[in-house]
Design a protein around this motif. Structure first.
Motif, PDB file in Angstrom:
ATOM      1  N   MET A  65      -5.755  -1.222  -4.679  1.00  0.00           N
ATOM      2  CA  MET A  65      -4.739  -0.340  -5.060  1.00  0.00           C
ATOM      3  C   MET A  65      -5.202   0.670  -6.081  1.00  0.00           C
ATOM      4  O   MET A  65      -4.694   1.593  -6.418  1.00  0.00           O
ATOM      5  CB  MET A  65      -3.624  -0.920  -5.459  1.00  0.00           C
TER       6      MET A  65
ATOM      7  N   ASP B 158       0.899  -1.158  -0.111  1.00  0.00           N
ATOM      8  CA  ASP B 158       0.057   0.035   0.094  1.00  0.00           C
ATOM      9  C   ASP B 158       0.871   1.061  -0.145  1.00  0.00           C
ATOM     10  O   ASP B 158       2.303   1.214  -0.094  1.00  0.00           O
ATOM     11  CB  ASP B 158      -0.849   0.011   1.103  1.00  0.00           C
TER      12      ASP B 158
ATOM     13  N   GLY C 172      -3.079   4.536  -0.522  1.00  0.00           N
ATOM     14  CA  GLY C 172      -2.823   4.256  -1.933  1.00  0.00           C
ATOM     15  C   GLY C 172      -2.384   5.519  -3.036  1.00  0.00           C
ATOM     16  O   GLY C 172      -1.735   6.034  -2.573  1.00  0.00           O
TER      17      GLY C 172
END
Length: 342
Positions: A205, A41, A214
């Protein structure tokens, strides 16, 4: 613990999880656990004192969530508990060790006597595998020397700390015995789960989760980094510190791109899928771009650094573009190959 064999790793939580699972009967790589845990992430956390410090910019999902995701994929029961006080936490760990478990504990690195850092960071995990009246035996990351011994008093302080980033005083984890199939035929279990984990990660994502998570968070960091020369009180200290954090800290943005590439490479071998190899190669280019951004940050010249920070911002924007394209690309084959996991 006579039967324990330390399993090494580069990131604290996946190293801890790997050691817990290995002791329970499942021999899995750190990269596979990171991928199944959907760990990659980018997250933006505001600095507690804006102007004096840069925001905390991390490259992974929240602590413990990775372990929960990976154990769920593997069919392993994970226990995450928080003791009310230091004595209860110590007793619980000792009882689990006597029953043959390795115990994952959340700690503040400031109190670990083998850490050189003098900053509080409380979202660190270590695997506890031995304990007596005076010393604790743990496994930390390779950067911290792997298997280490430290005073029990140091461990107690580290576990009890409520300072630093994301403190979780007295939090501890352990796993139950792994399913027989995972112990005897782990590759079959992994093949059933890999594409589901890839799909879920790619969906997360590529969705807009706001400016803290993200790709949008990475773009926010890029836009703000361009102005750090003027907005930070001591940029000559803070800016290189961001670069060192990304290079050396387990939570830094670059390290997890390396782990995810290794996961895709291992997944490609297990699934005999050349498409995964293609995306693994693309991640190598993303790693290179992260390294370039880090070099620019660590070499920040201070008084004449405005142009250098503009270069950092441009590199981070390029990374955001590349990661967005990669996960959008991964989502296409993942949506076709990932049925409901067994």
């Amino acid at each position: 613990m006579a039967t324990f064999q330390p399993q090494h790793g580069e990131h604290c939580e996946t190293t801890t999880l790997r050691n817990m699972l290995h002791q329970a009967g499942a021999d899995l790589s750190e990269a596979m656990l990171f991928g199944l845990g959907q760990g990659i992430d980018f997250q933006y956390w505001d600095a507690p004192d804006p102007g004096r410090a840069a925001p905390m910019l991390t490259g992974r999902i929240e602590p413990a969530r990775l372990s929960r995701n990976a154990c769920s994929a593997l069919g392993v029961e994970l226990h995450a508990l928080r003791a009310p006080d230091a004595e209860t936490a110590h007793t619980a760990a000792a009882d689990l060790l006597r029953s043959g478990h390795v115990v994952g504990v959340s700690v503040d690195i400031f109190h670990l006597d083998y850490f050189t850092s003098r900053s509080h960071f409380a979202a660190h995990y270590i695997a506890l595998y031995g304990l007596d009246d005076t010393h604790a035996h743990v496994v930390d990351t390779g950067q911290q020397g792997g298997a280490r011994t430290l005073p029990v008093a140091s461990l107690r302080q580290a576990r009890a700390s409520d300072e630093g980033f994301m403190p979780s005083p007295h939090l501890y984890l352990y796993v139950e015995q792994v399913p027989e199939r995972l112990a005897t035929d782990p590759d079959a279990v992994l093949r059933e789960q890999i594409w589901h984990a890839v799909r879920t990660t790619a969906e997360r994502m590529t969705e807009d989760r706001g400016p803290r998570y993200g790709i949008p968070a990475l773009r926010r960091a890029a836009s703000e980094a361009a102005g750090w020369h003027d907005t930070l009180a001591s940029p000559q200290e803070t800016v290189p510190g961001v670069g060192r954090f990304w290079r050396f800290a387990g939570t830094g943005g670059a390290n997890f791109r390396t782990l995810y590439r290794a996961f895709l490479q291992e997944a490609a071998r297990l699934c005999d899928d050349g498409e995964l190899n293609f995306f693994a190669a693309e991640f190598s280019d993303v790693e290179r771009q992260w390294d370039e951004a880090i070099e620019l940050l660590t070499a920040y010249p201070g008084a004449d650094g405005r142009r250098q920070l503009q270069s950092v911002a441009a590199r981070l924007e390029a990374i955001a573009d590349a990661e967005q394209a990669l996960f959008e690309g991964l989502l296409v084959p993942a949506a076709k190959r990932a049925g409901d996991p067994a």
